[in-house]
Design a protein around this motif. Structure first.
Motif, PDB file in Angstrom:
ATOM      1  N   ASN A 310       5.630  74.504  79.525  1.00  0.00           N
ATOM      2  CA  ASN A 310       5.568  75.608  80.046  1.00  0.00           C
ATOM      3  C   ASN A 310       6.762  76.190  78.530  1.00  0.00           C
ATOM      4  O   ASN A 310       6.921  75.557  78.253  1.00  0.00           O
ATOM      5  CB  ASN A 310       7.053  75.159  81.356  1.00  0.00           C
ATOM      6  CG  ASN A 310       7.467  76.703  81.182  1.00  0.00           C
ATOM      7  OD1 ASN A 310       7.921  77.559  80.048  1.00  0.00           O
ATOM      8  ND2 ASN A 310       8.118  77.214  83.037  1.00  0.00           N
ATOM      9  N   ILE A 312       8.495  77.980  77.456  1.00  0.00           N
ATOM     10  CA  ILE A 312      10.403  78.805  77.879  1.00  0.00           C
ATOM     11  C   ILE A 312      10.806  77.099  77.888  1.00  0.00           C
ATOM     12  O   ILE A 312      12.608  76.668  77.155  1.00  0.00           O
ATOM     13  CB  ILE A 312      10.529  79.161  79.266  1.00  0.00           C
ATOM     14  CG1 ILE A 312       9.803  80.691  79.155  1.00  0.00           C
ATOM     15  CG2 ILE A 312      11.807  79.161  79.240  1.00  0.00           C
ATOM     16  CD1 ILE A 312       9.972  81.443  80.084  1.00  0.00           C
ATOM     17  N   THR A 313      10.207  75.950  78.309  1.00  0.00           N
ATOM     18  CA  THR A 313      11.088  74.264  77.954  1.00  0.00           C
ATOM     19  C   THR A 313      10.768  73.498  77.000  1.00  0.00           C
ATOM     20  O   THR A 313      11.204  72.630  77.358  1.00  0.00           O
ATOM     21  CB  THR A 313      11.746  74.400  79.824  1.00  0.00           C
ATOM     22  OG1 THR A 313       9.903  73.900  80.371  1.00  0.00           O
ATOM     23  CG2 THR A 313      12.027  75.773  80.125  1.00  0.00           C
ATOM     24  N   GLN A 314       9.576  73.266  77.354  1.00  0.00           N
ATOM     25  CA  GLN A 314       8.524  72.796  76.638  1.00  0.00           C
ATOM     26  C   GLN A 314       8.250  72.415  74.648  1.00  0.00           C
ATOM     27  O   GLN A 314       7.618  71.822  74.745  1.00  0.00           O
ATOM     28  CB  GLN A 314       7.670  72.391  77.027  1.00  0.00           C
ATOM     29  CG  GLN A 314       8.057  71.363  78.266  1.00  0.00           C
ATOM     30  CD  GLN A 314       6.668  71.034  79.574  1.00  0.00           C
ATOM     31  OE1 GLN A 314       6.107  71.699  79.558  1.00  0.00           O
ATOM     32  NE2 GLN A 314       7.279  69.822  78.989  1.00  0.00           N
ATOM     33  N   THR A 316      10.022  74.288  70.872  1.00  0.00           N
ATOM     34  CA  THR A 316      10.869  74.712  70.305  1.00  0.00           C
ATOM     35  C   THR A 316      10.411  76.034  68.711  1.00  0.00           C
ATOM     36  O   THR A 316       9.448  75.942  68.534  1.00  0.00           O
ATOM     37  CB  THR A 316      11.311  73.495  69.513  1.00  0.00           C
ATOM     38  OG1 THR A 316      10.696  73.620  68.367  1.00  0.00           O
ATOM     39  CG2 THR A 316      12.062  72.839  70.236  1.00  0.00           C
ATOM     40  N   ARG A 408      18.527  68.950  75.478  1.00  0.00           N
ATOM     41  CA  ARG A 408      17.977  69.779  76.580  1.00  0.00           C
ATOM     42  C   ARG A 408      19.167  69.984  77.332  1.00  0.00           C
ATOM     43  O   ARG A 408      20.443  69.872  77.966  1.00  0.00           O
ATOM     44  CB  ARG A 408      17.668  68.709  77.493  1.00  0.00           C
ATOM     45  CG  ARG A 408      16.698  67.868  77.268  1.00  0.00           C
ATOM     46  CD  ARG A 408      15.996  66.832  77.930  1.00  0.00           C
ATOM     47  NE  ARG A 408      15.351  66.110  77.472  1.00  0.00           N
ATOM     48  CZ  ARG A 408      14.210  64.710  77.399  1.00  0.00           C
ATOM     49  NH1 ARG A 408      14.813  64.173  78.830  1.00  0.00           N
ATOM     50  NH2 ARG A 408      13.257  64.975  77.228  1.00  0.00           N
ATOM     51  N   THR A 409      19.341  71.657  78.857  1.00  0.00           N
ATOM     52  CA  THR A 409      19.760  72.390  78.826  1.00  0.00           C
ATOM     53  C   THR A 409      20.238  71.045  80.331  1.00  0.00           C
ATOM     54  O   THR A 409      21.705  71.608  81.524  1.00  0.00           O
ATOM     55  CB  THR A 409      19.599  73.175  78.920  1.00  0.00           C
ATOM     56  OG1 THR A 409      18.260  72.971  80.699  1.00  0.00           O
ATOM     57  CG2 THR A 409      19.253  74.443  77.708  1.00  0.00           C
ATOM     58  N   ILE A 411      17.893  72.080  82.858  1.00  0.00           N
ATOM     59  CA  ILE A 411      16.916  72.531  83.943  1.00  0.00           C
ATOM     60  C   ILE A 411      16.134  71.451  84.553  1.00  0.00           C
ATOM     61  O   ILE A 411      15.570  70.254  84.112  1.00  0.00           O
ATOM     62  CB  ILE A 411      16.510  73.421  83.258  1.00  0.00           C
ATOM     63  CG1 ILE A 411      16.070  74.998  83.978  1.00  0.00           C
ATOM     64  CG2 ILE A 411      15.572  72.628  82.319  1.00  0.00           C
ATOM     65  CD1 ILE A 411      15.189  75.858  83.704  1.00  0.00           C
ATOM     66  N   GLU A 416      11.118  68.435  79.898  1.00  0.00           N
ATOM     67  CA  GLU A 416      12.177  69.930  78.205  1.00  0.00           C
ATOM     68  C   GLU A 416      12.449  69.139  77.178  1.00  0.00           C
ATOM     69  O   GLU A 416      12.930  67.646  77.102  1.00  0.00           O
ATOM     70  CB  GLU A 416      13.205  69.817  79.376  1.00  0.00           C
ATOM     71  CG  GLU A 416      14.375  70.858  78.336  1.00  0.00           C
ATOM     72  CD  GLU A 416      15.701  71.429  79.155  1.00  0.00           C
ATOM     73  OE1 GLU A 416      16.815  72.224  78.392  1.00  0.00           O
ATOM     74  OE2 GLU A 416      16.282  70.785  80.120  1.00  0.00           O
ATOM     75  N   THR A 444      14.768  75.813  72.028  1.00  0.00           N
ATOM     76  CA  THR A 444      14.025  76.158  73.789  1.00  0.00           C
ATOM     77  C   THR A 444      13.936  77.300  73.415  1.00  0.00           C
ATOM     78  O   THR A 444      15.372  77.984  73.346  1.00  0.00           O
ATOM     79  CB  THR A 444      13.874  75.492  74.235  1.00  0.00           C
ATOM     80  OG1 THR A 444      14.870  75.479  75.037  1.00  0.00           O
ATOM     81  CG2 THR A 444      13.125  73.844  73.699  1.00  0.00           C
ATOM     82  N   ILE A 446      14.764  78.277  76.931  1.00  0.00           N
ATOM     83  CA  ILE A 446      16.052  78.165  78.315  1.00  0.00           C
ATOM     84  C   ILE A 446      17.296  77.567  77.248  1.00  0.00           C
ATOM     85  O   ILE A 446      18.184  78.300  77.858  1.00  0.00           O
ATOM     86  CB  ILE A 446      15.728  77.013  79.140  1.00  0.00           C
ATOM     87  CG1 ILE A 446      16.706  76.781  79.780  1.00  0.00           C
ATOM     88  CG2 ILE A 446      15.167  75.649  77.845  1.00  0.00           C
ATOM     89  CD1 ILE A 446      16.004  77.999  80.704  1.00  0.00           C
ATOM     90  N   GLN A 447      17.550  77.365  76.378  1.00  0.00           N
ATOM     91  CA  GLN A 447      18.762  76.766  75.327  1.00  0.00           C
ATOM     92  C   GLN A 447      19.417  78.401  74.763  1.00  0.00           C
ATOM     93  O   GLN A 447      20.090  78.456  75.638  1.00  0.00           O
ATOM     94  CB  GLN A 447      18.115  76.055  74.078  1.00  0.00           C
ATOM     95  CG  GLN A 447      17.916  74.896  74.285  1.00  0.00           C
ATOM     96  CD  GLN A 447      17.950  73.922  73.311  1.00  0.00           C
ATOM     97  OE1 GLN A 447      17.307  73.865  72.344  1.00  0.00           O
ATOM     98  NE2 GLN A 447      18.009  72.766  73.297  1.00  0.00           N
TER      99      GLN A 447
END
Length: 663
Positions: A310, A312-314, A316, A408-409, A411, A416, A444, A446-447
């Motif tokens: 992913n 968005i999350t994996q 940077t 990590r957020t 999520i 992540e 990332t 998502i961050q």
């Protein structure tokens, strides 16, 4: 001797008598319990009853992952071989229904004459199963013949199916053939909830010697209700597909969130894959048949792992100018700067304590005098570097973790990434300058999305999440995922100022604008040059929210290496954002809050075009092709531009300063 024998006999008799008494007491007090233990070991047959893996749905109950019954064809040679009236008809039926090789079946029966269980074909469809059952019924109910079909039966299993095929593939993930294990996405993160417990069917002999069957039912998995809206997800993916048909990219990512609770309403990336056949590399059209055929097995596996990740999350990336509001927020929160402070942009900044090193602004002729709001509207690197120096590395590094960068957020998706930050003790003057406008550190998507939600909602940082509820197999609510407030990032006053500044950025920057008549859209662009800088590869992005005065929806668009000659051109992210909002706003029932007037917005057709075609007229003093108008006049020893002049407000640090040592 006789006396000794008599004594021995007496002692043995006494022991046997004592044992008889003990056995009597055991029979009286525990006979039923021991009887059950003995009978339980007299098993003549047993079988596994499969469970159904829990479903995954969208927020409104639309099923995104379900199960379909499939059947294993089982042969019992001990029965098939028991009579000629069974062997011939049974083999005839198998050959007629499924086209099996008769000689192969005969050899199997010959080699395994006493076997009771041979799984001959796996995961057969219900339609194919019914072909044989119909034939069996036809033959066995014919009383005029002695022929019978016997020794063939079907074992039920469940196959994971995804009704929407590629939709939300990165978010959902996929499951193993038997449904016991999930890979990637919700399937992996919530595997313990989704996976059930298989049942068991036992056959045993009772006290009278009769066969009894005992069944322990399977326990089906729980249902996961996600936060995404399947219609919104479809809108996003349709626009992603259009963009990549016209322009293309290495990766394109879009996330839509509710900034007031961090629920993710849509999450999509390109390229995508088919959840029903995850190993098919041809689905998105990103890889051609020739490219796939040329891959070694190792290359193919590596490619698939990248495809399943992913973005968005994996992954940077350097966020570029989308990080500028964070630098300003840190200074405002610590009282190191005021909204009324002003800065002179003369086209670049001479970094203190670096022997005259200079980083140029994208507008090398300079923006002139700018206040803090103007620094955001014009995305001025010069002003941001001065602000970074003004607040200092201590404050800057203090606030990056507060904003959730480098960590990590939390999520609820697997794998992540953390991100990469400069530590305060390692941060040089050049690092502080470049970090202030979003280069030389990694985050990332998502961050960045999570921190943006916080700085526009009044300063509340919530844990982003993709699941709303967990239900039992019969629909009872087991757990509700409430919003989780982690910390306060900024004050309401800072949040209000940033919302106003980013609204002005969209309103006042006309070329390739994201503005839509009647709507308050706030936003900030970002362009970052990837390592190694000499390759001139860029990530362009745009963070936006609606309505700007009281945000209800946030969207982040990130395009990794757009397939154009000059990747730093920033209109691609803003235009894709515009097209997404045009489709999304009516669906969300968000109505205009401003007078729409009669003025039409710039057409997106000029941006979504092949390289080399005409582009919108450039704002005065900037070159949107990423060239340095004053390139020949750059003094010796100066650093090249800060960010490439890639968009109306200017983005994209392309100075290559990391090739030298200025610490």
């Amino acid at each position: 001797m006789k006396k000794k024998l008599a004594l021995t006999f007496f002692l043995v008799a006494l022991v046997l008598f004592g044992l008889a008494i003990v056995v009597g007491f055991i029979g009286r007090d525990h006979g039923e319990e021991y009887g059950k233990r003995v009978l339980a070991q007299q098993t003549y047959a047993s079988g596994t009853i499969p469970f159904k893996r829990g479903e995954i749905t969208d927020r409104n109950g639309t099923v995104l992952a379900a199960n379909e019954a499939v059947y294993n064809l089982i042969l019992d040679p001990s029965v098939i071989n028991s009579s000629e009236n069974i062997t011939g008809p049974t083999l005839d039926a198998l050959v007629e229904c499924y086209g099996y090789d008769r000689s192969e079946l005969e050899k199997l029966l010959e080699e395994n004459p006493n076997s009771k269980y041979i799984r001959y074909e796996k995961r057969m469809s219900e339609e194919n199963r019914d072909k044989f059952l119909a034939k069996e019924k036809e033959v066995n109910e014919n009383m005029d013949i002695k022929d019978k079909i016997d020794g063939v039966w079907f074992e039920t299993e469940y196959k994971r199916i995804y009704p929407y095929s590629t939709l939300a593939c990165d978010l959902i993930g996929f499951a193993s053939e038997d449904g016991s294990t999930g890979s990637y996405g919700i399937e992996q993160y919530y595997n313990d909830e989704l996976a059930g417990v298989p049942g068991r069917e036992y056959g045993s002999i009772n006290e009278e010697g009769n066969a009894e069957k005992v069944t322990r039912d399977a326990v089906d998995g729980n249902t996961i209700v996600s936060t995404i809206d399947v219609n919104l997800q479809t809108i996003v993916e349709n626009q992603l597909k259009l963009f990549n048909e016209k322009i293309g990219s290495k990766n394109t990512a879009v996330i839509v969130m509710n900034p007031n609770n961090a629920e993710i309403l849509a999450m999509a990336t390109y390229p995508y894959y088919n959840l029903n056949n995850p190993s098919d590399l041809t689905v998105s059209g990103y890889y051609t048949e020739e490219q796939i055929n040329a891959m070694s097995e190792e290359e193919r596996l590596e490619t698939l792992n990248e495809l399943w990740k992913n973005y968005i999350t994996q992954t940077t990336y350097e966020p570029g100018s989308t990080a500028k509001p964070l630098t300003i927020a840190a200074g405002l929160e610590e009282g190191k700067l005021s909204v009324s402070d002003s800065y002179m942009c003369d086209g670049g900044w001479d970094i203190p304590n670096t022997n005259g090193s200079r980083i140029s602004c994208h507008k090398t002729s300079g923006h002139g005098m700018l206040d803090v709001k103007g620094a955001i509207v014009e995305s001025c690197n010069d002003a941001l570097m001065q602000i970074g120096w003004q607040i200092g590395s201590e404050v800057f590094c203090k606030y990056q973790p507060i904003f959730g960068l480098g960590d990590r957020t939390g999520i609820d998706l697997p794998g992540e990434e953390y991100g990469i930050l400069k530590r305060e003790e390692d941060m040089s003057e050049v690092d502080l300058a470049t970090n202030s406008f979003g280069q030389n550190f990694n985050a990332t998507v998502i961050q960045m999305a999570a921190v943006y939600c916080s700085i526009i909602n009044g300063g509340n940082y919530y844990t982003p999440h993709v699941v709303r509820e967990i239900l039992s197999s019969d629909g009872a609510v087991i757990e509700t995922k409430e919003k989780n407030l982690v910390r306060k990032t900024v004050s309401e006053s800072t949040s209000e100022f940033l919302r106003e500044a980013m609204l002005a950025m969209v309103d006042e920057q006309t070329p390739w604008s994201t503005a839509i008549p009647g709507y308050e859209i706030g936003g900030k662009t970002g362009t970052a040059e990837k390592q190694p800088r000499s390759d001139k590869k860029y990530v362009v992005s745009f963070a936006s929210f609606v309505p700007a005065s009281n945000p209800e929806y946030f969207m982040m668009v990130v395009i990794d290496e757009p397939d154009v000659e000059d990747q730093s051109t920033g209109g691609y992210a803003t235009t894709l954002t515009h097209d997404l909002w045009v489709d999304i706003l009516p669906y969300l029932n968000l109505f205009p809050t401003r007078d729409t007037g009669e003025e039409t917005q710039p057409s997106t057709e000029n941006v979504l075009q092949e390289p080399g075609q005409n582009t919108p007229e450039e704002p005065e003093g900037e070159n949107l092709n990423g060239e340095n108008p004053d390139e020949t006049d750059t003094p010796e020893g100066e650093l090249p531009e800060g960010e490439n002049p890639d968009e109306p407000e200017g983005e994209g640090y392309s100075g290559g300063i990391f090739q030298g040592d200025f610490e």
